[in-house]
Design a protein around this motif. Structure first.
Motif, PDB file in Angstrom:
ATOM      1  N   ASN A  16      14.890  15.686  -6.481  1.00  0.00           N
ATOM      2  CA  ASN A  16      13.981  15.947  -7.611  1.00  0.00           C
ATOM      3  C   ASN A  16      12.540  16.092  -7.144  1.00  0.00           C
ATOM      4  O   ASN A  16      11.718  16.678  -7.843  1.00  0.00           O
ATOM      5  N   HIS A  17      12.250  15.509  -5.971  1.00  0.00           N
ATOM      6  CA  HIS A  17      10.857  15.438  -5.507  1.00  0.00           C
ATOM      7  C   HIS A  17      10.904  15.307  -3.987  1.00  0.00           C
ATOM      8  O   HIS A  17      11.747  14.587  -3.448  1.00  0.00           O
ATOM      9  N   ALA A  18       9.982  15.991  -3.311  1.00  0.00           N
ATOM     10  CA  ALA A  18      10.037  16.055  -1.842  1.00  0.00           C
ATOM     11  C   ALA A  18       9.245  14.959  -1.144  1.00  0.00           C
ATOM     12  O   ALA A  18       9.260  14.887   0.084  1.00  0.00           O
ATOM     13  N   GLU A  19       8.542  14.111  -1.898  1.00  0.00           N
ATOM     14  CA  GLU A  19       7.758  13.071  -1.212  1.00  0.00           C
ATOM     15  C   GLU A  19       8.712  12.111  -0.500  1.00  0.00           C
ATOM     16  O   GLU A  19       9.816  11.809  -0.965  1.00  0.00           O
ATOM     17  N   GLN A  20       8.225  11.583   0.618  1.00  0.00           N
ATOM     18  CA  GLN A  20       9.119  10.856   1.533  1.00  0.00           C
ATOM     19  C   GLN A  20       9.738   9.603   0.939  1.00  0.00           C
ATOM     20  O   GLN A  20      10.810   9.176   1.372  1.00  0.00           O
ATOM     21  N   ASP A  21       9.085   8.988  -0.042  1.00  0.00           N
ATOM     22  CA  ASP A  21       9.674   7.764  -0.604  1.00  0.00           C
ATOM     23  C   ASP A  21      10.977   8.051  -1.353  1.00  0.00           C
ATOM     24  O   ASP A  21      11.747   7.130  -1.623  1.00  0.00           O
ATOM     25  N   HIS A  22      11.245   9.319  -1.652  1.00  0.00           N
ATOM     26  CA  HIS A  22      12.513   9.697  -2.291  1.00  0.00           C
ATOM     27  C   HIS A  22      13.352  10.630  -1.426  1.00  0.00           C
ATOM     28  O   HIS A  22      14.573  10.638  -1.516  1.00  0.00           O
ATOM     29  N   ALA A  23      12.668  11.421  -0.619  1.00  0.00           N
ATOM     30  CA  ALA A  23      13.388  12.408   0.185  1.00  0.00           C
ATOM     31  C   ALA A  23      13.554  11.978   1.645  1.00  0.00           C
ATOM     32  O   ALA A  23      14.336  12.569   2.390  1.00  0.00           O
TER      33      ALA A  23
ATOM     34  N   CYS B  21      12.740  11.007 -11.598  1.00  0.00           N
ATOM     35  CA  CYS B  21      12.068  10.668 -10.347  1.00  0.00           C
ATOM     36  C   CYS B  21      10.748   9.944 -10.626  1.00  0.00           C
ATOM     37  O   CYS B  21      10.760   8.926 -11.298  1.00  0.00           O
ATOM     38  N   ASP B  22       9.598  10.469 -10.169  1.00  0.00           N
ATOM     39  CA  ASP B  22       8.347   9.723 -10.331  1.00  0.00           C
ATOM     40  C   ASP B  22       7.951   9.517 -11.803  1.00  0.00           C
ATOM     41  O   ASP B  22       7.361   8.488 -12.152  1.00  0.00           O
ATOM     42  N   LEU B  23       8.227  10.518 -12.649  1.00  0.00           N
ATOM     43  CA  LEU B  23       7.785  10.430 -14.042  1.00  0.00           C
ATOM     44  C   LEU B  23       8.393   9.188 -14.696  1.00  0.00           C
ATOM     45  O   LEU B  23       9.586   8.911 -14.519  1.00  0.00           O
TER      46      LEU B  23
ATOM     47  N   LEU C 170       0.856  -1.190   0.000  1.00  0.00           N
ATOM     48  CA  LEU C 170       0.000   0.000   0.000  1.00  0.00           C
ATOM     49  C   LEU C 170       0.891   1.238   0.000  1.00  0.00           C
ATOM     50  O   LEU C 170       1.847   1.326   0.770  1.00  0.00           O
ATOM     51  N   PHE C 171       0.549   2.173  -0.880  1.00  0.00           N
ATOM     52  CA  PHE C 171       1.325   3.409  -0.980  1.00  0.00           C
ATOM     53  C   PHE C 171       0.409   4.585  -0.658  1.00  0.00           C
ATOM     54  O   PHE C 171      -0.735   4.635  -1.112  1.00  0.00           O
ATOM     55  N   ASP C 172       0.924   5.535   0.113  1.00  0.00           N
ATOM     56  CA  ASP C 172       0.119   6.696   0.523  1.00  0.00           C
ATOM     57  C   ASP C 172      -1.184   6.255   1.210  1.00  0.00           C
ATOM     58  O   ASP C 172      -2.187   6.975   1.158  1.00  0.00           O
TER      59      ASP C 172
ATOM     60  N   VAL D 276       4.669  16.454 -11.552  1.00  0.00           N
ATOM     61  CA  VAL D 276       4.927  15.035 -11.824  1.00  0.00           C
ATOM     62  C   VAL D 276       5.527  14.417 -10.554  1.00  0.00           C
ATOM     63  O   VAL D 276       6.626  13.954 -10.598  1.00  0.00           O
ATOM     64  N   HIS D 277       4.980  14.536  -9.470  1.00  0.00           N
ATOM     65  CA  HIS D 277       3.630  14.318  -9.081  1.00  0.00           C
ATOM     66  C   HIS D 277       3.120  15.440  -8.163  1.00  0.00           C
ATOM     67  O   HIS D 277       1.917  15.609  -8.010  1.00  0.00           O
ATOM     68  N   TRP D 278       4.043  16.240  -7.636  1.00  0.00           N
ATOM     69  CA  TRP D 278       3.705  17.365  -6.770  1.00  0.00           C
ATOM     70  C   TRP D 278       4.116  18.669  -7.481  1.00  0.00           C
ATOM     71  O   TRP D 278       4.759  18.616  -8.539  1.00  0.00           O
TER      72      TRP D 278
ATOM     73  N   ARG E 284      -0.491   1.344 -15.084  1.00  0.00           N
ATOM     74  CA  ARG E 284      -1.214   1.440 -13.817  1.00  0.00           C
ATOM     75  C   ARG E 284      -0.679   2.621 -13.006  1.00  0.00           C
ATOM     76  O   ARG E 284      -1.426   3.402 -12.418  1.00  0.00           O
ATOM     77  N   TYR E 285       0.646   2.768 -12.992  1.00  0.00           N
ATOM     78  CA  TYR E 285       1.304   3.857 -12.268  1.00  0.00           C
ATOM     79  C   TYR E 285       0.885   5.202 -12.868  1.00  0.00           C
ATOM     80  O   TYR E 285       0.570   6.158 -12.146  1.00  0.00           O
ATOM     81  N   PHE E 286       0.877   5.272 -14.204  1.00  0.00           N
ATOM     82  CA  PHE E 286       0.432   6.502 -14.874  1.00  0.00           C
ATOM     83  C   PHE E 286      -1.000   6.840 -14.449  1.00  0.00           C
ATOM     84  O   PHE E 286      -1.314   7.981 -14.118  1.00  0.00           O
TER      85      PHE E 286
ATOM     86  N   SER F  80      12.646   6.706 -10.542  1.00  0.00           N
ATOM     87  CA  SER F  80      12.854   6.395  -9.122  1.00  0.00           C
ATOM     88  C   SER F  80      11.973   5.261  -8.620  1.00  0.00           C
ATOM     89  O   SER F  80      11.995   4.936  -7.443  1.00  0.00           O
ATOM     90  N   HIS F  81      11.144   4.678  -9.509  1.00  0.00           N
ATOM     91  CA  HIS F  81      10.421   3.446  -9.167  1.00  0.00           C
ATOM     92  C   HIS F  81      10.522   2.504 -10.364  1.00  0.00           C
ATOM     93  O   HIS F  81      10.326   2.928 -11.509  1.00  0.00           O
ATOM     94  N   GLY F  82      10.806   1.225 -10.092  1.00  0.00           N
ATOM     95  CA  GLY F  82      10.799   0.229 -11.151  1.00  0.00           C
ATOM     96  C   GLY F  82      12.084   0.217 -11.957  1.00  0.00           C
ATOM     97  O   GLY F  82      13.019   0.975 -11.676  1.00  0.00           O
TER      98      GLY F  82
HETATM   99 FE1  FEO Z   1       5.526  11.106  -5.492  1.00  0.00          FE
HETATM  100 FE2  FEO Z   1       7.435   8.239  -5.641  1.00  0.00          FE
HETATM  101  O1  FEO Z   1       6.654   9.780  -4.894  1.00  0.00           O
END
Ligand code: FEO
Length: 392
Positions: free
Chosen positions: A76-83, A162-164, A22-24, A143-145, A188-190, A219-221
């Protein structure tokens, strides 16, 4: 596992999260995910591009054990899964600076309480020299924030977006090895992460046309050593018209709506329309989101509960509204016992969907001949509207 070399002095130093489901607290991850961080060593400076989810900091720190100095952490992105692992990285390398957009700085200070003097902010198009390697920063909001940016390594022609272009897929394959599997995961991610921001992504894709890109390192996959695979997929999801597809999420409590759904699916199929049917009592909501990427029409099937739609159906409508797919037509089919405002309530829940609402078909109790006729008419209307617009 050792740090994995991509090119001389460029390494993957991320984490594979096989068990995350589960994410977010929202998005299901049937295949786990990864948090890809990258180390780039120039002749004079060393940069870490993004970090990993805070649950997996130890793995990143193990990769960094033999790295004496990190000069820059590129966020590149401040969400916790990367930052989320930036604070422990800064603790190990107290002279390192966090390089990010001005908005990224604000968000990182707010979320991770990183002190202001740790930041260098960069403008769109600005570069940072590591000596023999040059990082170019491409501001790419949403992309995404709103703070997101892409980093392009000029000498090696590698894009770190990053997320893109990501996919939630746990794999030991560094690069895409099974295109079918990655296509599904990336779509699915898109659908779940990027689709609400399609108009921003259109501009970013057009801008990226002017860059020569040999490798995309999301940054994923897995990474893309044949970038055209994912660039062409994104172009089709963003620019192509919707297809001759009806997505039909529904719930049935006592069989009336179920009967209508079965009849209606047959009526559409007989007319050459593809239908993707999702029983919301059992479906994987990520598959429903994925189906919305290409669909021209959404038909929601619901019984009446306390005068309104079934709560699971309301959730699906709320989700479709939030994801903003390029739907052109919407309708409702379903049933009631003694009174219903389900149609009004559902259509009021989807203001983001700029789609034409087609006449609903609602039966009192178990459907009868006139209800089946109504479903045939709705199927014919959808078929001709799809044909008129040229949806194939
Ligand atoms: Fe928007 Fe992979 O975090």
């Amino acid at each position: 596992m050792k740090a994995r070399q991509i090119r001389p002095n460029i390494y993957w130093v991320g984490a594979i999260d096989w068990d995350r489901r589960l994410f977010d607290a929202l998005i299901s991850l049937p295949d786990g995910t990864s948090y890809n961080a990258y180390l780039v060593q120039g002749s004079q400076k060393t940069a870490l591009l993004d970090t990993v989810d805070p649950t997996m900091t130890d793995g990143l720190m193990a990769y960094l054990e033999d790295i004496p100095v990190i000069d820059y952490v590129i966020a590149n992105h401040a969400e916790q899964d990367h930052a989320g692992s930036i604070p422990p990285v800064l603790a190990k390398y107290p002279n390192a600076k966090v390089v990010t957009t001005p908005k990224g700085k604000d968000i990182l200070m707010a979320l991770l309480l990183i002190p202001e003097d740790k930041f260098i902010t960069v403008n769109d198009g600005e570069t940072l020299s590591l000596g023999s390697k040059t990082l170019e920063f491409i501001h790419a909001p949403w992309v995404h924030w709103p703070e997101t940016m892409l980093t392009y390594l000029r000498e090696d022609k590698i894009l770190f977006p990053c997320d893109l272009f990501g996919s939630h897929l746990a794999t030991t394959d560094l690069y895409v090895s099974n295109e079918g599997q990655v296509y599904e995961a990336a779509k699915r991610y898109f659908a779940e992460i990027m689709m609400p921001f399609r108009t921003s992504i259109e501009k970013h894709l057009e801008r990226l046309n002017s860059y020569r890109i040999d490798i995309i390192c999301p940054s994923h996959g897995p990474m893309y050593d044949k970038p055209s695979f994912i660039l062409e997929a994104y172009r089709s999801w963003v620019f192509d018209p919707p297809r001759n597809i009806v997505v039909l999420p529904y719930i049935s409590m006592h069989g009336s709506t179920q009967k209508m759904v079965e009849y209606f699916v047959g009526a559409l199929a007989d007319r050459g329309v593809t239908v993707k049917q999702f029983n919301l009592a059992a479906t994987d909501i990520g598959k429903l989101a994925t189906a919305l990427v290409d669909a021209a029409t959404l038909v929601i099937g619901t019984p009446t509960v306390l005068v309104g739609p079934h709560p699971n159906v309301a959730y699906a409508a709320f989700l479709a509204n939030a994801l903003r797919p390029r739907l052109q037509f919407i309708s409702v089919i379903g049933s009631y016992g003694w009174g219903s405002k389900a149609v009004e309530q559902l259509t009021g829940m989807i203001p983001n969907l700029k789609a034409e609402v087609l006449a609903p078909v609602i039966s009192k109790g178990f459907p009868r001949e006139e209800d089946f006729k109504g479903l045939d008419n709705l199927a014919s209307t959808i078929t001709s509207k799809h044909k008129e617009r040229g949806f194939a």
